[in-house]
Design a protein around this motif. Structure first.
Motif, mmCIF file in Angstrom:
data_model
loop_
_atom_site.group_PDB
_atom_site.id
_atom_site.type_symbol
_atom_site.label_atom_id
_atom_site.label_comp_id
_atom_site.label_asym_id
_atom_site.label_seq_id
_atom_site.Cartn_x
_atom_site.Cartn_y
_atom_site.Cartn_z
ATOM 1 N N VAL A 104 0.833 -1.208 0.000
ATOM 2 C CA VAL A 104 0.000 0.000 0.000
ATOM 3 C C VAL A 104 0.869 1.260 0.000
ATOM 4 O O VAL A 104 0.522 2.267 -0.622
ATOM 5 C CB VAL A 104 -0.961 -0.005 1.203
ATOM 6 C CG1 VAL A 104 -1.740 1.309 1.292
ATOM 7 C CG2 VAL A 104 -1.923 -1.179 1.109
ATOM 8 N N ALA A 105 2.005 1.189 0.661
ATOM 9 C CA ALA A 105 2.886 2.355 0.784
ATOM 10 C C ALA A 105 3.676 2.647 -0.490
ATOM 11 O O ALA A 105 4.243 3.738 -0.639
ATOM 12 C CB ALA A 105 3.854 2.150 1.947
ATOM 13 N N MET A 106 3.707 1.694 -1.432
ATOM 14 C CA MET A 106 4.572 1.817 -2.600
ATOM 15 C C MET A 106 4.385 3.108 -3.396
ATOM 16 O O MET A 106 5.369 3.778 -3.736
ATOM 17 C CB MET A 106 4.375 0.595 -3.506
ATOM 18 C CG MET A 106 5.380 0.481 -4.645
ATOM 19 S SD MET A 106 7.080 0.268 -4.061
ATOM 20 C CE MET A 106 6.930 -1.318 -3.231
ATOM 21 N N PRO A 107 3.141 3.535 -3.730
ATOM 22 C CA PRO A 107 3.006 4.788 -4.498
ATOM 23 C C PRO A 107 3.576 5.995 -3.765
ATOM 24 O O PRO A 107 4.080 6.936 -4.393
ATOM 25 C CB PRO A 107 1.486 4.933 -4.683
ATOM 26 C CG PRO A 107 0.931 3.565 -4.484
ATOM 27 C CD PRO A 107 1.832 2.907 -3.485
ATOM 28 N N LEU A 108 3.506 5.967 -2.441
ATOM 29 C CA LEU A 108 4.019 7.091 -1.651
ATOM 30 C C LEU A 108 5.536 7.143 -1.687
ATOM 31 O O LEU A 108 6.139 8.218 -1.621
ATOM 32 C CB LEU A 108 3.518 6.966 -0.204
ATOM 33 C CG LEU A 108 1.991 6.997 -0.055
ATOM 34 C CD1 LEU A 108 1.594 6.648 1.376
ATOM 35 C CD2 LEU A 108 1.434 8.345 -0.457
ATOM 36 N N TYR A 109 6.159 5.973 -1.803
ATOM 37 C CA TYR A 109 7.624 5.916 -1.956
ATOM 38 C C TYR A 109 8.037 6.674 -3.211
ATOM 39 O O TYR A 109 8.993 7.471 -3.197
ATOM 40 C CB TYR A 109 8.079 4.460 -2.017
ATOM 41 C CG TYR A 109 9.529 4.279 -2.405
ATOM 42 C CD1 TYR A 109 10.535 4.418 -1.448
ATOM 43 C CD2 TYR A 109 9.889 3.988 -3.716
ATOM 44 C CE1 TYR A 109 11.875 4.267 -1.801
ATOM 45 C CE2 TYR A 109 11.219 3.831 -4.078
ATOM 46 C CZ TYR A 109 12.208 3.973 -3.117
ATOM 47 O OH TYR A 109 13.524 3.819 -3.478
ATOM 48 N N TYR A 110 7.319 6.453 -4.310
ATOM 49 C CA TYR A 110 7.662 7.114 -5.569
ATOM 50 C C TYR A 110 7.308 8.591 -5.558
ATOM 51 O O TYR A 110 7.792 9.349 -6.400
ATOM 52 C CB TYR A 110 6.974 6.399 -6.736
ATOM 53 C CG TYR A 110 7.565 5.045 -7.003
ATOM 54 C CD1 TYR A 110 8.865 4.911 -7.492
ATOM 55 C CD2 TYR A 110 6.845 3.881 -6.730
ATOM 56 C CE1 TYR A 110 9.425 3.665 -7.726
ATOM 57 C CE2 TYR A 110 7.402 2.625 -6.955
ATOM 58 C CZ TYR A 110 8.681 2.527 -7.451
ATOM 59 O OH TYR A 110 9.245 1.284 -7.676
ATOM 60 N N GLN A 111 6.479 9.002 -4.597
ATOM 61 C CA GLN A 111 6.197 10.434 -4.437
ATOM 62 C C GLN A 111 7.212 11.110 -3.516
ATOM 63 O O GLN A 111 7.145 12.319 -3.304
ATOM 64 C CB GLN A 111 4.789 10.629 -3.873
ATOM 65 C CG GLN A 111 3.684 10.372 -4.877
ATOM 66 C CD GLN A 111 2.308 10.737 -4.336
ATOM 67 O OE1 GLN A 111 2.132 10.957 -3.142
ATOM 68 N NE2 GLN A 111 1.325 10.803 -5.214
ATOM 69 N N GLY A 112 8.134 10.331 -2.986
ATOM 70 C CA GLY A 112 9.166 10.894 -2.120
ATOM 71 C C GLY A 112 8.720 11.139 -0.691
ATOM 72 O O GLY A 112 9.371 11.879 0.059
#
Length: 245
Positions: A104-112
């Motif tokens: 679930v956290a993966m997209p937030l990783y790519y948002q920095g």
């Protein structure tokens, strides 16, 4: 929210050309819930890929939340996808070696987004889909319905403008499909714009508008009376109980 004018797309195979989308006009207002239907070869997969910025039209215009989607390099396209769109797939597309929380956290990783904030937000969205207690579990420890709920939480984590759901119930049994659709309807009730591709008529009628594609053209675009998934689920359960008596 979405405005498409005279969209055309062809694929070239040697000396032959296949005209897949033939002048599509289509618009979606903020907060709508729309299903896109069509048989194999109708152009719905190509249309969804263009909406998702995974492919680009040959001609015509596509505007998303006021931004023209045209001639984007892959870096900009990836940025826009992460900023504007959340994806839900039939096959879930979870990373098998990562926990539900990490998926679930993966997209937030790519948002920095920093790790502590990522984890806090990811847990919030797992709670939203009723799976907080499964946060540390790997995908192979989850049922199909639970996997799709994780995928929905992941799609919501970056707070996208639009959710694109590609056959989100295609791999699920009837009861689980209705439970997933109940969750998706609740998300739409909160104001999220949702586009859903399906070949299942009962699922399409759980949206508020049905668009039918055939041979690269929209042949029908109608508002429908939405069937609430919770009602359909209860009827299905009652039917099963009656048949077991």
């Amino acid at each position: 929210m979405i405005e498409i004018k005279d969209l055309n797309k062809s694929y070239h195979m040697g000396s032959n050309s296949l005209h897949v989308l033939k002048g599509i006009d289509f618009s979606v207002k903020e907060g709508e819930m729309v299903s896109i239907m069509g048989s194999s070869g109708s152009g719905k997969s190509t249309f969804l890929n263009i909406l998702g910025m995974l492919d680009e039209a040959d001609s015509g215009s596509y505007t998303l939340d006021g931004k023209p989607i045209k001639n984007l390099n892959e870096k900009v396209a990836a940025k826009y996808r992460n900023q504007f769109l959340g994806f839900i797939f039939q096959s879930f597309n979870l990373i098998n070696y990562k926990s539900a929380l990490d998926n679930v956290a993966m997209p937030l990783y790519y948002q920095g987004v920093k790790r502590a904030e990522r984890m806090e937000k990811a847990l919030h969205y797992l709670e939203k889909v009723g799976l907080a207690q499964w946060a540390t579990h790997l995908p192979n420890e989850l049922s199909g319905g639970q996997k799709q709920r994780v995928a929905i939480a992941r799609a919501l984590a970056s707070d996208p403008k639009v959710l694109l759901a590609d056959e989100p119930t295609g791999a699920l049994d009837t009861q689980t499909s209705y439970e997933v659709m109940e969750l998706i309807q609740n998300i739409n009730d909160e104001g999220k714009t949702i586009l859903l591709v399906t070949h299942e008529d009962d699922i399409a009628h759980m949206t508020k508008r049905i668009v039918n594609l055939k041979d690269g053209l929209i042949i029908d675009d109608s508002n429908v009376t939405q069937v609430r998934a919770s009602v359909a689920k209860n009827k299905h359960l009652q039917s099963k109980q009656t048949s077991n008596v």
